[in-house]
Scaffold this motif. Sequence first.
Motif, PDB file in Angstrom:
ATOM      1  N   ALA A 142      71.751  23.277  46.928  1.00 34.76           N
ATOM      2  CA  ALA A 142      72.475  24.519  46.650  1.00 34.76           C
ATOM      3  C   ALA A 142      73.746  24.614  47.481  1.00 34.76           C
ATOM      4  CB  ALA A 142      71.578  25.726  46.916  1.00 34.76           C
ATOM      5  N   PHE A 143      73.657  24.245  48.742  1.00 34.10           N
ATOM      6  CA  PHE A 143      74.825  24.342  49.622  1.00 34.10           C
ATOM      7  C   PHE A 143      75.971  23.463  49.129  1.00 34.10           C
ATOM      8  CE2 PHE A 143      77.308  22.794  53.259  1.00 34.10           C
ATOM      9  CZ  PHE A 143      77.823  23.998  53.719  1.00 34.10           C
ATOM     10  N   GLN A 144      75.629  22.321  48.552  1.00 38.03           N
ATOM     11  CA  GLN A 144      76.666  21.391  48.104  1.00 38.03           C
ATOM     12  C   GLN A 144      77.520  21.960  46.971  1.00 38.03           C
ATOM     13  OE1 GLN A 144      74.946  17.523  47.312  1.00 38.03           O
ATOM     14  NE2 GLN A 144      73.953  17.420  49.307  1.00 38.03           N
ATOM     15  N   VAL A 145      77.009  22.965  46.262  1.00 37.14           N
ATOM     16  CA  VAL A 145      77.796  23.579  45.180  1.00 37.14           C
ATOM     17  C   VAL A 145      78.173  25.028  45.484  1.00 37.14           C
ATOM     18  CG1 VAL A 145      76.817  22.069  43.415  1.00 37.14           C
ATOM     19  CG2 VAL A 145      75.713  24.249  43.889  1.00 37.14           C
ATOM     20  N   LEU A 146      77.913  25.469  46.708  1.00 39.87           N
ATOM     21  CA  LEU A 146      78.153  26.873  47.081  1.00 39.87           C
ATOM     22  C   LEU A 146      79.648  27.162  47.199  1.00 39.87           C
ATOM     23  CD1 LEU A 146      77.035  29.645  48.077  1.00 39.87           C
ATOM     24  CD2 LEU A 146      77.071  28.671  50.392  1.00 39.87           C
ATOM     25  N   SER A 147      80.107  28.198  46.512  1.00 34.67           N
ATOM     26  CA  SER A 147      81.506  28.616  46.604  1.00 34.67           C
ATOM     27  C   SER A 147      81.728  29.636  47.712  1.00 34.67           C
ATOM     28  CB  SER A 147      81.964  29.233  45.275  1.00 34.67           C
ATOM     29  OG  SER A 147      81.996  28.268  44.260  1.00 34.67           O
ATOM     30  N   GLY A 148      80.725  30.457  47.993  1.00 33.91           N
ATOM     31  CA  GLY A 148      80.878  31.528  48.974  1.00 33.91           C
ATOM     32  C   GLY A 148      80.411  31.115  50.351  1.00 33.91           C
ATOM     33  N   GLU A 149      80.085  32.113  51.147  1.00 31.31           N
ATOM     34  CA  GLU A 149      79.668  31.918  52.532  1.00 31.31           C
ATOM     35  C   GLU A 149      78.141  31.854  52.615  1.00 31.31           C
ATOM     36  OE1 GLU A 149      79.571  34.984  56.183  1.00 31.31           O
ATOM     37  OE2 GLU A 149      81.621  34.439  55.574  1.00 31.31           O
ATOM     38  N   LEU A 150      77.621  31.013  53.498  1.00 28.32           N
ATOM     39  CA  LEU A 150      76.182  30.916  53.713  1.00 28.32           C
ATOM     40  C   LEU A 150      75.808  31.541  55.053  1.00 28.32           C
ATOM     41  CD1 LEU A 150      73.371  29.755  52.875  1.00 28.32           C
ATOM     42  CD2 LEU A 150      73.967  27.724  54.230  1.00 28.32           C
ATOM     43  N   ILE A 151      74.842  32.432  55.012  1.00 25.02           N
ATOM     44  CA  ILE A 151      74.178  32.914  56.220  1.00 25.02           C
ATOM     45  C   ILE A 151      72.738  32.430  56.137  1.00 25.02           C
ATOM     46  CG2 ILE A 151      73.401  34.950  57.500  1.00 25.02           C
ATOM     47  CD1 ILE A 151      75.864  36.412  56.481  1.00 25.02           C
ATOM     48  N   GLY A 152      72.294  31.679  57.140  1.00 23.07           N
ATOM     49  CA  GLY A 152      70.954  31.094  57.128  1.00 23.07           C
ATOM     50  C   GLY A 152      70.094  31.681  58.225  1.00 23.07           C
ATOM     51  N   ILE A 153      68.864  32.004  57.878  1.00 25.58           N
ATOM     52  CA  ILE A 153      67.933  32.628  58.826  1.00 25.58           C
ATOM     53  C   ILE A 153      66.668  31.797  58.905  1.00 25.58           C
ATOM     54  CG2 ILE A 153      66.538  34.672  59.365  1.00 25.58           C
ATOM     55  CD1 ILE A 153      69.498  35.032  57.008  1.00 25.58           C
ATOM     56  N   THR A 154      66.248  31.448  60.121  1.00 27.73           N
ATOM     57  CA  THR A 154      64.969  30.780  60.305  1.00 27.73           C
ATOM     58  C   THR A 154      64.265  31.380  61.519  1.00 27.73           C
ATOM     59  OG1 THR A 154      63.887  28.620  60.232  1.00 27.73           O
ATOM     60  CG2 THR A 154      65.685  28.860  61.825  1.00 27.73           C
ATOM     61  N   GLY A 155      63.050  30.910  61.774  1.00 28.36           N
ATOM     62  CA  GLY A 155      62.247  31.417  62.885  1.00 28.36           C
ATOM     63  C   GLY A 155      60.776  31.305  62.543  1.00 28.36           C
ATOM     64  N   THR A 191      69.019  27.348  44.612  1.00 30.06           N
ATOM     65  CA  THR A 191      69.703  26.670  43.514  1.00 30.06           C
ATOM     66  C   THR A 191      69.831  27.553  42.275  1.00 30.06           C
ATOM     67  OG1 THR A 191      67.566  25.597  43.084  1.00 30.06           O
ATOM     68  CG2 THR A 191      69.275  24.268  44.139  1.00 30.06           C
ATOM     69  N   THR A 192      69.052  28.602  42.184  1.00 24.93           N
ATOM     70  CA  THR A 192      69.229  29.597  41.113  1.00 24.93           C
ATOM     71  C   THR A 192      70.334  30.573  41.482  1.00 24.93           C
ATOM     72  OG1 THR A 192      66.905  29.456  40.414  1.00 24.93           O
ATOM     73  CG2 THR A 192      68.106  31.456  39.830  1.00 24.93           C
ATOM     74  N   VAL A 193      70.265  31.100  42.696  1.00 26.31           N
ATOM     75  CA  VAL A 193      71.225  32.119  43.138  1.00 26.31           C
ATOM     76  C   VAL A 193      72.638  31.554  43.199  1.00 26.31           C
ATOM     77  CG1 VAL A 193      71.849  33.672  45.024  1.00 26.31           C
ATOM     78  CG2 VAL A 193      69.437  33.347  44.422  1.00 26.31           C
ATOM     79  N   VAL A 194      72.767  30.317  43.691  1.00 26.88           N
ATOM     80  CA  VAL A 194      74.099  29.749  43.940  1.00 26.88           C
ATOM     81  C   VAL A 194      74.949  29.678  42.677  1.00 26.88           C
ATOM     82  CG1 VAL A 194      73.553  27.297  43.548  1.00 26.88           C
ATOM     83  CG2 VAL A 194      75.231  27.935  45.289  1.00 26.88           C
ATOM     84  N   GLN A 195      74.310  29.647  41.520  1.00 27.09           N
ATOM     85  CA  GLN A 195      75.059  29.511  40.272  1.00 27.09           C
ATOM     86  C   GLN A 195      75.872  30.763  39.926  1.00 27.09           C
ATOM     87  OE1 GLN A 195      72.884  27.422  37.056  1.00 27.09           O
ATOM     88  NE2 GLN A 195      71.287  27.033  38.555  1.00 27.09           N
ATOM     89  N   LYS A 196      75.565  31.885  40.573  1.00 27.61           N
ATOM     90  CA  LYS A 196      76.350  33.100  40.322  1.00 27.61           C
ATOM     91  C   LYS A 196      77.195  33.521  41.525  1.00 27.61           C
ATOM     92  CE  LYS A 196      72.286  36.030  41.340  1.00 27.61           C
ATOM     93  NZ  LYS A 196      71.365  37.032  40.777  1.00 27.61           N
ATOM     94  N   VAL A 197      77.142  32.754  42.609  1.00 36.75           N
ATOM     95  CA  VAL A 197      77.889  33.099  43.821  1.00 36.75           C
ATOM     96  C   VAL A 197      79.353  32.693  43.667  1.00 36.75           C
ATOM     97  CG1 VAL A 197      78.124  32.669  46.295  1.00 36.75           C
ATOM     98  CG2 VAL A 197      75.842  32.906  45.288  1.00 36.75           C
TER      99      VAL A 197
END
Length: 458
Positions: free
Chosen positions: A106-119, A154-160
Amino acid sequence: MKDLTKYEDQKILVLGLAKSGVSAARLLQKLGALVTVNDAKPFDENPDAQALLEDGIKVITGGHPLTLLDEGFEMIVKNPGIPYTNPIIKGALEKKIPIISEPELAFQVLSGELIGITGSNGKTTTTTLIQLMLEKNRPSGHAYLAGNIGIPATTVVQKVQSNDVMVTELSSFMLASITTLKPHIAVITNIFSNHLDWHGSRENYVRDKMHITKNQTAEDFLVINWDNPEWQQLSQQSKAQVVPFSRQGLSTQGAYQKGDFLYFRDEQIINVEDIKVPGVQNVENALAAIAVAKISGQSNEAIVSVLKTFGGVKHRVQYVESFAGRDFYNDSKATDIEATQVALRSFKKPVVLIAGGLDRGYTFERLEADFKVHVKAIVLVGETKNLLAETAKQAGVPTIEFATKVKDAVLKAFTLSAPGDVVLLSPANASWDQYPTFEVRGDEFIEAVKALESGEEG
């Protein structure tokens, strides 16, 4: 979404389906790849595989045959649940076939900004709070929710679009298989010991968690819990700008609690009492979200509005019902000891606890002090019921009972409780001994509570 051409006519294997595998396969097909999906579930029991086959994607089901590696795949997109000890993964590594995760794709096709959360704990609530804060009164674009929260990236990224942000929960399983993924803002809520059966050791688990920041640069931000010396030390691995958050007020360089208020640097944001969801863990989640929102330029008004109205995430100390003087909470997401400790410490009322689940080879002495302080009775299920019973006995819990499944435990817990008590499902274990997911386990609790209430009213 970027118009990526690198996968055109490439032979790519999607290993393992579920939501993320299906979504990855469809995105790869859209990108022009020659996609094969392989899933262990038999074809006649596999509606996902059936649907993909109808759409022209090659499917192989019923196991993971090693002969797949002879088909000349140029890349594998691996389901996060499949460990690196799987024979086909080991074989792929020997053949030097690149293996990535679905969020990496998904990141490889992302047009916008990514905020990633883990823990280890709190990432779903924190992810949701951040998305709500960044969407509130947003002047342009949208903040989208994605990832381990149940919505494939990979679903969400298609509309970002370029002015959007994708707020993405990233599990350690996902982070183990990233290569280029780089959040502009990365968040680490905490790191305990979790999923060691999958990762093989705590060292590996921590390493995979820290992958969230491995590609960050000085232009990016790492928001990290500052209330543990180990986490402070781990932050030194990052090249990003470190923004701490601290419920104990150990740093004022980011978000922190001082007295009854939460601050960001020198700005007072909100009174702790005004946060709608209970518990110190939700103070920590709020601090992490505040830090991200402030870095992103969001107003205090929008931040406060979200914190005052957000009612919590399903299966995470989720308020279900109150009747006959009892409050019922569903914390099925508590799949480790620390999460159950946090849940128990959220309540000042006496707790009748429902716990137990998959035996991962550890014992529960660390729960003894919390059992002693908070638990008046306990109902135990699953493979670990006897181990938990021993801990409850050592803690002096006066009533220890057993049940076959969660729905049976609800009735017993109600019988053992009194007006003014909390009945809490917080298993301290994964669900996989009896339930396919923690969500199914939590839903059974909710349904049993509602059935009990219906019977009580009748």
